[in-house]
Structures are given as structure tokens and as C-alpha cells.
Design a protein around this motif. Structure first.
Motif, PDB file in Angstrom:
ATOM      1  N   ILE A  42      46.364  46.918  35.420  1.00 52.76           N
ATOM      2  CA  ILE A  42      45.617  46.610  34.200  1.00 52.76           C
ATOM      3  C   ILE A  42      44.572  47.683  33.933  1.00 52.76           C
ATOM      4  CG2 ILE A  42      43.961  44.982  33.205  1.00 52.76           C
ATOM      5  CD1 ILE A  42      45.569  42.759  34.684  1.00 52.76           C
ATOM      6  N   SER A  43      43.879  48.106  34.977  1.00 56.62           N
ATOM      7  CA  SER A  43      42.857  49.135  34.827  1.00 56.62           C
ATOM      8  C   SER A  43      43.469  50.489  34.486  1.00 56.62           C
ATOM      9  CB  SER A  43      42.035  49.240  36.118  1.00 56.62           C
ATOM     10  OG  SER A  43      41.084  50.277  36.026  1.00 56.62           O
ATOM     11  N   ALA A  44      44.534  50.876  35.189  1.00 52.75           N
ATOM     12  CA  ALA A  44      45.152  52.186  34.982  1.00 52.75           C
ATOM     13  C   ALA A  44      45.707  52.348  33.579  1.00 52.75           C
ATOM     14  CB  ALA A  44      46.257  52.406  36.004  1.00 52.75           C
ATOM     15  N   SER A  45      46.167  51.257  32.994  1.00 48.15           N
ATOM     16  CA  SER A  45      46.755  51.319  31.653  1.00 48.15           C
ATOM     17  C   SER A  45      45.776  50.892  30.564  1.00 48.15           C
ATOM     18  CB  SER A  45      48.020  50.447  31.601  1.00 48.15           C
ATOM     19  OG  SER A  45      47.776  49.159  32.102  1.00 48.15           O
ATOM     20  N   ASN A  46      44.506  50.767  30.929  1.00 52.33           N
ATOM     21  CA  ASN A  46      43.435  50.457  29.968  1.00 52.33           C
ATOM     22  C   ASN A  46      43.679  49.153  29.210  1.00 52.33           C
ATOM     23  OD1 ASN A  46      41.810  52.814  30.456  1.00 52.33           O
ATOM     24  ND2 ASN A  46      43.303  54.016  29.310  1.00 52.33           N
ATOM     25  N   LEU A  47      44.113  48.148  29.933  1.00 52.00           N
ATOM     26  CA  LEU A  47      44.368  46.847  29.321  1.00 52.00           C
ATOM     27  C   LEU A  47      43.242  45.840  29.559  1.00 52.00           C
ATOM     28  CD1 LEU A  47      48.154  46.376  30.250  1.00 52.00           C
ATOM     29  CD2 LEU A  47      47.209  47.121  28.061  1.00 52.00           C
ATOM     30  N   GLN A  48      42.282  46.209  30.402  1.00 48.26           N
ATOM     31  CA  GLN A  48      41.302  45.225  30.862  1.00 48.26           C
ATOM     32  C   GLN A  48      40.433  44.670  29.737  1.00 48.26           C
ATOM     33  OE1 GLN A  48      41.368  48.408  31.672  1.00 48.26           O
ATOM     34  NE2 GLN A  48      39.336  49.333  31.739  1.00 48.26           N
ATOM     35  N   THR A  49      40.202  45.438  28.685  1.00 44.81           N
ATOM     36  CA  THR A  49      39.284  44.984  27.631  1.00 44.81           C
ATOM     37  C   THR A  49      39.889  43.878  26.764  1.00 44.81           C
ATOM     38  OG1 THR A  49      40.079  46.719  26.130  1.00 44.81           O
ATOM     39  CG2 THR A  49      38.153  47.233  27.502  1.00 44.81           C
ATOM     40  N   TYR A  50      41.182  43.686  26.852  1.00 49.02           N
ATOM     41  CA  TYR A  50      41.832  42.706  25.974  1.00 49.02           C
ATOM     42  C   TYR A  50      41.817  41.287  26.532  1.00 49.02           C
ATOM     43  CZ  TYR A  50      43.891  46.976  23.993  1.00 49.02           C
ATOM     44  OH  TYR A  50      44.087  48.217  23.426  1.00 49.02           O
ATOM     45  N   PHE A  51      41.706  41.153  27.853  1.00 48.78           N
ATOM     46  CA  PHE A  51      42.019  39.865  28.472  1.00 48.78           C
ATOM     47  C   PHE A  51      40.805  39.167  29.084  1.00 48.78           C
ATOM     48  CE2 PHE A  51      45.958  42.358  28.582  1.00 48.78           C
ATOM     49  CZ  PHE A  51      46.765  41.504  27.856  1.00 48.78           C
ATOM     50  N   GLY A  52      40.858  37.838  28.971  1.00 49.29           N
ATOM     51  CA  GLY A  52      39.864  37.001  29.614  1.00 49.29           C
ATOM     52  C   GLY A  52      40.300  36.673  31.025  1.00 49.29           C
ATOM     53  N   GLU A  53      41.128  35.631  31.164  1.00 47.34           N
ATOM     54  CA  GLU A  53      41.594  35.204  32.476  1.00 47.34           C
ATOM     55  C   GLU A  53      42.848  35.970  32.900  1.00 47.34           C
ATOM     56  OE1 GLU A  53      39.892  33.213  34.313  1.00 47.34           O
ATOM     57  OE2 GLU A  53      38.448  32.687  32.747  1.00 47.34           O
ATOM     58  N   VAL A  54      42.880  36.365  34.175  1.00 50.90           N
ATOM     59  CA  VAL A  54      44.073  36.961  34.774  1.00 50.90           C
ATOM     60  C   VAL A  54      44.461  36.065  35.943  1.00 50.90           C
ATOM     61  CG1 VAL A  54      45.079  38.951  35.933  1.00 50.90           C
ATOM     62  CG2 VAL A  54      43.429  39.292  34.069  1.00 50.90           C
ATOM     63  N   VAL A  55      45.538  35.318  35.777  1.00 47.47           N
ATOM     64  CA  VAL A  55      45.968  34.317  36.764  1.00 47.47           C
ATOM     65  C   VAL A  55      47.171  34.861  37.509  1.00 47.47           C
ATOM     66  CG1 VAL A  55      46.829  31.969  37.075  1.00 47.47           C
ATOM     67  CG2 VAL A  55      45.104  32.450  35.313  1.00 47.47           C
ATOM     68  N   THR A  56      47.064  34.959  38.834  1.00 46.19           N
ATOM     69  CA  THR A  56      48.156  35.480  39.657  1.00 46.19           C
ATOM     70  C   THR A  56      48.701  34.395  40.580  1.00 46.19           C
ATOM     71  OG1 THR A  56      46.781  36.190  41.519  1.00 46.19           O
ATOM     72  CG2 THR A  56      47.022  37.742  39.683  1.00 46.19           C
ATOM     73  N   SER A  57      49.977  34.541  40.926  1.00 44.49           N
ATOM     74  CA  SER A  57      50.594  33.588  41.848  1.00 44.49           C
ATOM     75  C   SER A  57      49.940  33.646  43.219  1.00 44.49           C
ATOM     76  CB  SER A  57      52.094  33.872  41.958  1.00 44.49           C
ATOM     77  OG  SER A  57      52.324  35.212  42.367  1.00 44.49           O
ATOM     78  N   GLU A  58      49.493  34.830  43.612  1.00 39.63           N
ATOM     79  CA  GLU A  58      48.864  34.982  44.921  1.00 39.63           C
ATOM     80  C   GLU A  58      47.612  34.134  45.032  1.00 39.63           C
ATOM     81  OE1 GLU A  58      47.295  38.528  47.910  1.00 39.63           O
ATOM     82  OE2 GLU A  58      47.505  38.936  45.762  1.00 39.63           O
ATOM     83  N   CYS A  59      46.826  34.079  43.963  1.00 36.65           N
ATOM     84  CA  CYS A  59      45.560  33.348  44.004  1.00 36.65           C
ATOM     85  C   CYS A  59      45.732  31.841  43.820  1.00 36.65           C
ATOM     86  CB  CYS A  59      44.618  33.892  42.934  1.00 36.65           C
ATOM     87  SG  CYS A  59      44.036  35.565  43.275  1.00 36.65           S
ATOM     88  N   THR A  60      46.737  31.439  43.031  1.00 36.72           N
ATOM     89  CA  THR A  60      46.915  30.014  42.771  1.00 36.72           C
ATOM     90  C   THR A  60      47.778  29.331  43.814  1.00 36.72           C
ATOM     91  OG1 THR A  60      48.882  30.400  41.414  1.00 36.72           O
ATOM     92  CG2 THR A  60      46.752  30.424  40.288  1.00 36.72           C
TER      93      THR A  60
END
Length: 230
Positions: free
Chosen positions: A139-157
Motif C-alpha cells: 500500500i505504501s509503495a504504490s501510494n495507496l495509503q491516503t485513500y483508505f481508512g480501515e485495512v483488514v487482513t486475515s492475519e490480524c482477524t
């Protein structure tokens, strides 16, 4: 059209161009580890890795292998299938792949234009079966971070798409309901069926135009089409 307020996106193969970024990384590893000394080409290496990795991710999504098993297996099986003796397989391959690939920045056409448009009208979030650290890097490398609020991953849930519990967790995190959100993804089972089972409308991103029997709420071949739908 419903009065959507929140849009959830898959990351790999939907926004972040996994195939292109992975191919660049695999070609680098082929050269760096001098795999050309064996009886296969770089194209053979990428094709076999893609096949093995895809099958392992299917098993991961089904809860049949975990993160450690997936990462420990994919390069070992790839090279073993290509005829490399077990004791000659470089154990550093997985580490180098994980170090390099998430730093690649290729995204699908019209990703930034579409997200910029949607950001003015909706709350945007990500639901991904990828692992937290690598997904954050992508997300950071492709400059996508400014668009999104929550980032939900299977690893964390602890739940992977299509398990409806990861969608329910995402709804709670975003403080919205299934009736006012939309899921955008490329995977018919994980993204589309998973969202359907959670009562969420879906957009099937199908850039190759592949035939399938499933009926999604919407279907697109280019991300720019979201601007016509939304």
C-alpha cells in the motif's frame, strides 16, 4: 442503486498488480541466485512459481495451510518440481522474495484516478487475505495509503475470505452495515461469494473477461467503470 456509503476493496489482483510485481521479483531472484545453471528458463521459473503459489493460496483461503506453511513450501516445491535437488535449493529465496516484492509499485490502470474520484464520495477500506506487514508495504509503495481508512487482513482477524466473519469484522471496524457498503474484488470465491454470504453487494473485477456462472451485483473489466456505477 443502493445508497452506499462505504466501499471495500481487495488489494492483490484488484488494485495492486500482483502478477506484474511478482514477475519482476521472480526474474530478479532468477538472476541473483544464478538459477540459469539449471535446466529451466526464467519464464519456466515464473510459470511454475505462479502455479504453486496460487494453489497454496487456495489452500490458505480454505484454512488448510497457515502462513508459515505457505511461505515455507512455495519456493521449495517450485524448484523441486523444476528438478533442483533438495539440498541445492537456496533457503534465502523466500526471505528475498518477501523483502523485494512488496516494494514494487505497479497497480492496475486507472487505480489512482478511480480511487481519487471515489474518495470524495465514499469511505474506502481494504479487506485482504494477505499478511499484515507485506500488505502495508504494498500500500505504501504504490501510494495507496491516503485513500483508505480501515485495512483488514486475515492475519490480524484470524479469518480469511470467503469466511463471512472477516467481512463482519470489517463492517464493525468501519462502523457500517452490510446494506450500505460494496465489496470490489477479483476472486469469485473469496471476494464475491464471501461478500454475498455476508449480505454485501459486490463488484466483480474481471479484467480478462473470463466466463463464469456466478451472478455478482455488478461486473467490470476496468476499474474506471466504477465511476459509471458509483
Amino acid at each position: 442503486m443502493k445508497n452506499y456509503t462505504h466501499i471495500f476493496f481487495d488489494l492483490d489482483h484488484t488494485l495492486w498488480d500482483f502478477e506484474k510485481n511478482s514477475e519482476e521479483t521472480i526474474y530478479h531472484l532468477f538472476e541473483a541466485f544464478k538459477l540459469g545453471r539449471y535446466d529451466f528458463t526464467c519464464a519456466d521459473f515464473f510459470k511454475k512459481y505462479s502455479y504453486v503459489n496460487k494453489r497454496l493460496w487456495q489452500l490458505y483461503n480454505a484454512g488448510k495451510v497457515n502462513q508459515e506453511q505457505l511461505r515455507r513450501t512455495r519456493f521449495t516445491k517450485t524448484l523441486r518440481d523444476l528438478g533442483v535437488p533438495q539440498d541445492e535449493i537456496p533457503f534465502e529465496l523466500e526471505y528475498e522474495y518477501l523483502r523485494i516484492c512488496p516494494t514494487k509499485s505497479a497497480v492496475f490502470p486507472f487505480t489512482h484516478e478511480t480511487l481519487s474520484y471515489l474518495k470524495t464520495k465514499y469511505e474506502l477500506h481494504i479487506i485482504t487475505n494477505g499478511f499484515k506487514e507485506s500488505q502495508e508495504q504494498k500500500i505504501s509503495a504504490s501510494n495507496l495509503q491516503t485513500y483508505f481508512g480501515e485495512v483488514v487482513t486475515s492475519e490480524c482477524t484470524g479469518f480469511a475470505k470467503p469466511d463471512k466473519r472477516i467481512f463482519q469484522h470489517a463492517l464493525e471496524r468501519a462502523n457500517c452495515t452490510s446494506k450500505n457498503c460494496l465489496m470490489v474484488g477479483d476472486n469469485l470465491e473469496a471476494d464475491i461469494l464471501g461478500a454475498q454470504n455476508a449480505g454485501i453487494d459486490q463488484v466483480f473485477f474481471n479484467p480478462s473477461g473470463k466466463k463464469h456462472p456466478l451472478k455478482a451485483t455488478y461486473e467490470i473489466v476496468c476499474l474506471s467503470e466504477l465511476q459509471q456505477i458509483l
